[in-house]
Design a protein around this motif. Structure first.
Motif, mmCIF file in Angstrom:
data_model
loop_
_atom_site.group_PDB
_atom_site.id
_atom_site.type_symbol
_atom_site.label_atom_id
_atom_site.label_comp_id
_atom_site.label_asym_id
_atom_site.label_seq_id
_atom_site.Cartn_x
_atom_site.Cartn_y
_atom_site.Cartn_z
ATOM 1 N N THR A 6 0.749 -1.222 -0.010
ATOM 2 C CA THR A 6 0.133 0.049 -0.092
ATOM 3 C C THR A 6 0.795 1.135 0.004
ATOM 4 O O THR A 6 2.002 1.141 0.652
ATOM 5 N N ILE A 7 0.279 2.414 -0.794
ATOM 6 C CA ILE A 7 1.039 3.477 -0.603
ATOM 7 C C ILE A 7 0.256 4.672 -0.027
ATOM 8 O O ILE A 7 -0.700 4.557 -0.526
ATOM 9 N N GLU A 8 0.869 5.484 0.862
ATOM 10 C CA GLU A 8 0.077 6.339 1.827
ATOM 11 C C GLU A 8 0.838 7.475 2.150
ATOM 12 O O GLU A 8 2.162 7.122 1.965
ATOM 13 N N PRO A 9 0.378 8.505 2.312
ATOM 14 C CA PRO A 9 1.027 9.772 2.902
ATOM 15 C C PRO A 9 1.651 9.521 4.349
ATOM 16 O O PRO A 9 1.248 8.658 4.882
ATOM 17 N N LEU A 10 3.011 9.856 4.458
ATOM 18 C CA LEU A 10 3.727 9.736 5.662
ATOM 19 C C LEU A 10 3.000 10.408 6.786
ATOM 20 O O LEU A 10 2.414 11.438 6.685
ATOM 21 N N THR A 11 2.956 9.517 7.834
ATOM 22 C CA THR A 11 2.318 9.855 9.117
ATOM 23 C C THR A 11 3.417 10.224 10.296
ATOM 24 O O THR A 11 4.641 9.438 10.030
ATOM 25 N N GLN A 12 3.212 10.817 11.281
ATOM 26 C CA GLN A 12 4.266 10.597 12.383
ATOM 27 C C GLN A 12 4.699 9.304 12.944
ATOM 28 O O GLN A 12 5.987 9.066 12.990
ATOM 29 N N ALA A 56 8.678 17.568 6.671
ATOM 30 C CA ALA A 56 7.673 17.252 6.130
ATOM 31 C C ALA A 56 6.621 16.969 7.168
ATOM 32 O O ALA A 56 5.504 17.398 6.921
ATOM 33 N N LEU A 57 6.944 16.404 8.172
ATOM 34 C CA LEU A 57 5.973 16.082 9.059
ATOM 35 C C LEU A 57 5.382 17.315 9.853
ATOM 36 O O LEU A 57 4.391 17.548 10.316
ATOM 37 N N GLN A 58 6.415 18.314 9.995
ATOM 38 C CA GLN A 58 5.967 19.477 10.869
ATOM 39 C C GLN A 58 5.147 20.616 9.921
ATOM 40 O O GLN A 58 4.462 21.124 10.168
ATOM 41 N N ALA A 59 5.221 20.288 8.511
ATOM 42 C CA ALA A 59 4.430 20.989 7.603
ATOM 43 C C ALA A 59 3.219 20.525 7.175
ATOM 44 O O ALA A 59 2.580 20.840 6.148
ATOM 45 N N LYS A 64 0.325 23.565 1.184
ATOM 46 C CA LYS A 64 1.428 24.084 0.231
ATOM 47 C C LYS A 64 2.849 23.716 0.594
ATOM 48 O O LYS A 64 3.863 24.387 0.642
ATOM 49 N N ALA A 65 2.842 22.790 1.715
ATOM 50 C CA ALA A 65 3.995 22.182 2.457
ATOM 51 C C ALA A 65 5.029 22.116 1.306
ATOM 52 O O ALA A 65 4.811 21.650 0.434
ATOM 53 N N SER A 66 6.362 22.481 1.682
ATOM 54 C CA SER A 66 7.341 22.347 1.031
ATOM 55 C C SER A 66 7.919 21.220 0.881
ATOM 56 O O SER A 66 8.491 20.751 -0.407
ATOM 57 N N VAL A 67 7.716 20.170 1.434
ATOM 58 C CA VAL A 67 8.120 18.763 1.386
ATOM 59 C C VAL A 67 7.139 17.857 1.761
ATOM 60 O O VAL A 67 6.422 17.914 2.621
ATOM 61 N N PHE A 68 6.895 16.775 0.899
ATOM 62 C CA PHE A 68 5.784 15.715 1.358
ATOM 63 C C PHE A 68 6.407 14.487 0.806
ATOM 64 O O PHE A 68 7.121 14.257 -0.097
ATOM 65 N N PHE A 69 6.241 13.513 1.748
ATOM 66 C CA PHE A 69 6.585 12.025 1.471
ATOM 67 C C PHE A 69 5.362 11.002 1.459
ATOM 68 O O PHE A 69 4.289 11.303 2.020
ATOM 69 N N LEU A 70 5.471 9.936 0.326
ATOM 70 C CA LEU A 70 4.624 9.074 0.380
ATOM 71 C C LEU A 70 5.552 7.828 0.872
ATOM 72 O O LEU A 70 6.822 7.719 0.770
ATOM 73 N N VAL A 71 4.833 6.612 1.587
ATOM 74 C CA VAL A 71 5.445 5.631 1.994
ATOM 75 C C VAL A 71 4.727 4.447 1.301
ATOM 76 O O VAL A 71 3.779 4.188 1.227
ATOM 77 N N ALA A 72 5.660 3.312 0.950
ATOM 78 C CA ALA A 72 5.213 1.897 0.542
ATOM 79 C C ALA A 72 5.288 1.114 1.826
ATOM 80 O O ALA A 72 6.375 1.005 2.516
#
Length: 186
Positions: A6-12, A56-59, A64-72
């Protein structure tokens, strides 16, 4: 364990798992390139990627966050990462600032045990789908790793810029400029 990815947005709660991906893959990438002895560089790269996760987690609440991650993930285990954010220093240098306003696809790592299974391709598709959803038309990416460069040439075509001998004699750095629409799976 469920073997579906599964691929989803990064969470804390994903941060430690993402850190483990970097700790496994970055030294392996350096080893594959024959530069595994550059321990300070390896640690610097890992530290930089971890800082990007924290940023990424702070934003995260900012669209309009400057960085975002997805995780597999396979089950609850993170096996890969991909990010999107402002282009990095090497891209700025190699393109003489021409891509400064284009965001960068980066931090594409899949743990060694899961490489060669299409997970990186799935992460790329998920990221460009998100970029399209956000109205972003272009992205760039770069690599100084020869093995990754060959993969990127197959996937993204000829580079926008090749900075010859950027990392020393015979070691080039490549930058690609891509249209989001060209990578949307229809």
């Amino acid at each position: 364990m469920d073997d579906k990815i599964t691929i989803e947005p990064l969470t804390q709660s994903d941060a430690d798992g993402a850190y483990q991906v970097f700790e496994a893959t970055i030294p392996a990438a350096f080893d594959q390139e024959g530069i595994g002895s550059l321990l300070d560089d390896i640690q610097g790269e890992i530290t930089q990627k971890k800082a990007m996760i924290r940023k990424a987690l702070q934003a995260k609440d900012n669209i309009k966050a400057s960085v975002f991650f997805l995780v597999a993930k396979m089950g609850d285990v993170i096996v890969g990462t991909i990010s999107y954010g402002p282009c990095g220093e090497e891209i700025r240098e190699c393109t003489e600032g021409r891509l400064n306003d284009i965001g960068e696809l980066g931090s594409l790592y899949v743990t060694p045990d899961f490489q060669g299974q299409g997970i990186a391709s799935e992460l790329i598709v998920a990221l460009v789908t998100e970029l399209q959803r956000r109205g972003i038309k272009q992205f760039c990416l770069d690599s100084g790793y020869r093995i990754a460069q060959k993969k990127w040439q197959r996937k993204f075509g000829e580079p926008y810029v090749v900075a010859n001998n950027y990392w020393g004699e015979g070691t080039d750095h490549m930058v690609w400029l891509c249209e989001v629409q060209d990578f949307i799976v229809k």
